[in-house]
Design a protein around this motif. Sequence first.
Motif, PDB file in Angstrom:
ATOM      1  N   LEU A 145       0.759  -1.303  -0.004  1.00  0.00           N
ATOM      2  CA  LEU A 145      -0.141   0.007   0.106  1.00  0.00           C
ATOM      3  C   LEU A 145       0.914   1.354   0.054  1.00  0.00           C
ATOM      4  O   LEU A 145       0.360   2.302  -0.322  1.00  0.00           O
ATOM      5  N   GLY A 146       2.149   1.270   0.441  1.00  0.00           N
ATOM      6  CA  GLY A 146       2.830   2.391   0.531  1.00  0.00           C
ATOM      7  C   GLY A 146       3.714   2.656  -1.039  1.00  0.00           C
ATOM      8  O   GLY A 146       4.320   3.561  -1.126  1.00  0.00           O
ATOM      9  N   ILE A 147       3.351   1.604  -1.802  1.00  0.00           N
ATOM     10  CA  ILE A 147       3.904   1.813  -3.276  1.00  0.00           C
ATOM     11  C   ILE A 147       3.196   2.636  -4.335  1.00  0.00           C
ATOM     12  O   ILE A 147       2.113   2.006  -4.424  1.00  0.00           O
ATOM     13  N   PRO A 148       3.517   3.790  -4.545  1.00  0.00           N
ATOM     14  CA  PRO A 148       2.697   4.280  -5.614  1.00  0.00           C
ATOM     15  C   PRO A 148       2.676   3.483  -7.007  1.00  0.00           C
ATOM     16  O   PRO A 148       3.713   2.853  -7.371  1.00  0.00           O
ATOM     17  N   MET A 149       1.340   3.403  -7.206  1.00  0.00           N
ATOM     18  CA  MET A 149       1.409   2.160  -8.681  1.00  0.00           C
ATOM     19  C   MET A 149       0.507   3.026  -9.986  1.00  0.00           C
ATOM     20  O   MET A 149      -0.375   3.805  -9.618  1.00  0.00           O
ATOM     21  N   MET A 150       0.928   2.754 -10.807  1.00  0.00           N
ATOM     22  CA  MET A 150       0.121   3.088 -12.181  1.00  0.00           C
ATOM     23  C   MET A 150      -0.352   1.905 -12.942  1.00  0.00           C
ATOM     24  O   MET A 150       0.424   1.092 -13.039  1.00  0.00           O
ATOM     25  N   LEU A 151      -1.648   1.888 -13.443  1.00  0.00           N
ATOM     26  CA  LEU A 151      -2.134   0.689 -14.031  1.00  0.00           C
ATOM     27  C   LEU A 151      -2.660   1.275 -15.276  1.00  0.00           C
ATOM     28  O   LEU A 151      -3.348   2.147 -15.346  1.00  0.00           O
ATOM     29  N   GLY A 152      -2.444   0.493 -16.201  1.00  0.00           N
ATOM     30  CA  GLY A 152      -2.877   0.895 -17.728  1.00  0.00           C
ATOM     31  C   GLY A 152      -3.510  -0.256 -18.698  1.00  0.00           C
ATOM     32  O   GLY A 152      -2.895  -1.369 -18.260  1.00  0.00           O
ATOM     33  N   ASN A 153      -4.310   0.104 -19.312  1.00  0.00           N
ATOM     34  CA  ASN A 153      -4.771  -1.068 -20.347  1.00  0.00           C
ATOM     35  C   ASN A 153      -4.920  -0.218 -21.771  1.00  0.00           C
ATOM     36  O   ASN A 153      -5.053   1.119 -21.807  1.00  0.00           O
ATOM     37  N   PHE A 182     -17.368  -7.272 -31.276  1.00  0.00           N
ATOM     38  CA  PHE A 182     -16.553  -8.138 -30.442  1.00  0.00           C
ATOM     39  C   PHE A 182     -15.357  -7.891 -29.748  1.00  0.00           C
ATOM     40  O   PHE A 182     -15.425  -8.330 -28.575  1.00  0.00           O
ATOM     41  N   HIS A 183     -14.584  -7.262 -30.048  1.00  0.00           N
ATOM     42  CA  HIS A 183     -13.326  -6.535 -29.395  1.00  0.00           C
ATOM     43  C   HIS A 183     -13.894  -5.818 -28.271  1.00  0.00           C
ATOM     44  O   HIS A 183     -13.175  -5.976 -27.130  1.00  0.00           O
ATOM     45  N   ARG A 184     -14.834  -4.828 -28.421  1.00  0.00           N
ATOM     46  CA  ARG A 184     -15.288  -4.085 -27.318  1.00  0.00           C
ATOM     47  C   ARG A 184     -15.807  -5.061 -26.127  1.00  0.00           C
ATOM     48  O   ARG A 184     -15.351  -4.810 -25.086  1.00  0.00           O
ATOM     49  N   ILE A 185     -16.543  -6.061 -26.464  1.00  0.00           N
ATOM     50  CA  ILE A 185     -17.239  -6.721 -25.497  1.00  0.00           C
ATOM     51  C   ILE A 185     -15.981  -7.566 -24.645  1.00  0.00           C
ATOM     52  O   ILE A 185     -15.920  -7.553 -23.651  1.00  0.00           O
ATOM     53  N   VAL A 186     -15.165  -8.223 -25.671  1.00  0.00           N
ATOM     54  CA  VAL A 186     -14.144  -9.310 -24.985  1.00  0.00           C
ATOM     55  C   VAL A 186     -13.283  -8.421 -24.242  1.00  0.00           C
ATOM     56  O   VAL A 186     -12.731  -9.028 -23.282  1.00  0.00           O
ATOM     57  N   THR A 187     -12.833  -7.449 -24.832  1.00  0.00           N
ATOM     58  CA  THR A 187     -11.625  -6.574 -23.917  1.00  0.00           C
ATOM     59  C   THR A 187     -12.596  -6.373 -22.471  1.00  0.00           C
ATOM     60  O   THR A 187     -11.501  -6.105 -21.711  1.00  0.00           O
ATOM     61  N   ALA A 188     -13.655  -5.683 -22.551  1.00  0.00           N
ATOM     62  CA  ALA A 188     -14.175  -5.254 -21.528  1.00  0.00           C
ATOM     63  C   ALA A 188     -14.270  -6.536 -20.458  1.00  0.00           C
ATOM     64  O   ALA A 188     -14.176  -6.326 -19.094  1.00  0.00           O
ATOM     65  N   ALA A 189     -14.857  -7.423 -20.972  1.00  0.00           N
ATOM     66  CA  ALA A 189     -15.341  -8.691 -20.037  1.00  0.00           C
ATOM     67  C   ALA A 189     -13.965  -9.389 -19.705  1.00  0.00           C
ATOM     68  O   ALA A 189     -13.824  -9.925 -18.596  1.00  0.00           O
ATOM     69  N   ARG A 190     -12.823  -9.678 -20.456  1.00  0.00           N
ATOM     70  CA  ARG A 190     -11.893 -10.646 -20.120  1.00  0.00           C
ATOM     71  C   ARG A 190     -10.411  -9.685 -19.626  1.00  0.00           C
ATOM     72  O   ARG A 190      -9.738 -10.164 -18.759  1.00  0.00           O
ATOM     73  N   SER A 191     -10.204  -8.646 -20.645  1.00  0.00           N
ATOM     74  CA  SER A 191      -9.029  -8.063 -20.414  1.00  0.00           C
ATOM     75  C   SER A 191      -8.671  -6.969 -19.496  1.00  0.00           C
ATOM     76  O   SER A 191      -7.604  -6.567 -18.912  1.00  0.00           O
ATOM     77  N   TRP A 192      -9.975  -6.205 -19.290  1.00  0.00           N
ATOM     78  CA  TRP A 192      -9.985  -4.893 -18.473  1.00  0.00           C
ATOM     79  C   TRP A 192     -10.130  -5.069 -17.145  1.00  0.00           C
ATOM     80  O   TRP A 192     -10.365  -4.364 -16.224  1.00  0.00           O
TER      81      TRP A 192
END
Length: 508
Positions: A322-330, A388-398
Amino acid sequence: MSGADTIGRRAVLAGGIALAASAAARPAIAAQEEYVATRRLKAPDGEYRSRSWHNAPPEVYCYAGIRYARAERFCAPVAVRRAEQMTGGGFGPACPQRGDRYRPQSEDCLFLNVWTPGIEKAAKRPVMVYFHGGAYSAGSVTDPVNDGAKLAARGDVVVVTVNHRLNAFGYLYLARLDPRFPDSGNAGQLDLIAALQWIERNIAAFGGDPGNVTVFGQSGGGAKIATLMAMPQAKSLFHKAITMSGQQVTASGPLNATKRAQAFLAKLGQGVDPATAPVEQLVAALSATDPILGGSVYMGPVLDMKHLTRHPFWPDAAPQSLGIPMMLGNTVMETRAFYAPDGKQLAGLDFDNLAARIAPEMRIDIHPEWVVGEFRARYPKTEPLELFHRIVTAARSWRGQVEEAEARARAGAPAFVYQLDFEDAKHTDDIGLSFGTMPDPTPAQQAMSDRVMDAFVRFAHTGDPGWPAYDLAKRQTMIFDTASRVENDPRQWERELFARVPYIQPGT
């Protein structure tokens, strides 16, 4: 196997492969001119030599092929405290894996590479340590996209890239089957810890600050970082973290990991001792069918209650991180990198078969026809391929990134979120942008790369990339695009739709 002998025999080949692999990022140069300006330095572990690429930024030196540890098969690594380096200026080999994209390959693969603008100890430059992707099973930092010269020069940082054990060599969980190998399920993670320990001991001699280490990694590399954030042995070895399209909310449970090990051993052959089997036989056995997911057998970090005693981001963010600043991206369209246009998922895709096609790809148990209906109502003019890509990206990868960002926000810990929209970005597109290694970039691509590198470097220097931290009230997210901007809760509708279903990380 005899690591020193293997490396000695393959040193010339490794140097040639490294040069050939780098051709995409560097103009061809005559063999006799491939390196200039050798510099030597003395570190606590001994003397290291640099080879600066002929056409790299002239102030950047590359110390390639530094051994940081040795390891017996399926065992924890043992630190190497006496300087050892590949001859001929080459990179170390990749871990054995399926396919021949990266050559040479060897079990003796515990090597790292350092790029530095200068070796003055007083400089105390931030250190940026990169772990490659490949879903724990493949990959290598010898890929030219991971060349650290431009990032080191632009950001006045020391860049380190690390190879380690993968697939069965790094994550085959044998502890419940064979008492000889209590560390086998997390050996690859222990390699990364050994690399960070080498950095802690030696990086000051390369002009780096051992008290300001940022780890960053894409896909599997990001997942490895998320896992390290819950491993007690990694505590205090890094101080900031950037994960790029790579999350690890939960690790493999020990029972499922054991089932996978049994499937692997069955494929290896009855009576075959995995400790002595030829490398090629172990690699071939990776085609075993996964008893949980189907497809090829999955391997990744294991909740072994020895090195990993809790899940990284479930039921909350690991307290030690929790003391480690973190950046998350997709990236906004992750899955454009996963499916071939003529593959079974996309060939002949239309609205009539869209639900059937997305059903196995979402990796969650949700009503596919209902999902398609909701998305078509929300995006009435969108064609089946984009849906297809919008759905699977949001469900699986994001989903994993959302889970981690929300966990950090609930804990009140620094977390900064970005989304790469530039050119409908797909999985892996942020690697070349963050290293400045896109081949023949357009002016727009170069400008985007500069923007991403500057944000990463600012984060490494200060722990603040230049936009507000993510919180549950606004969910602030930096959108990297031709016109970059901060948006509150982008893709809110997609996030809320899939939040109806519990998130279970594939493979765990």
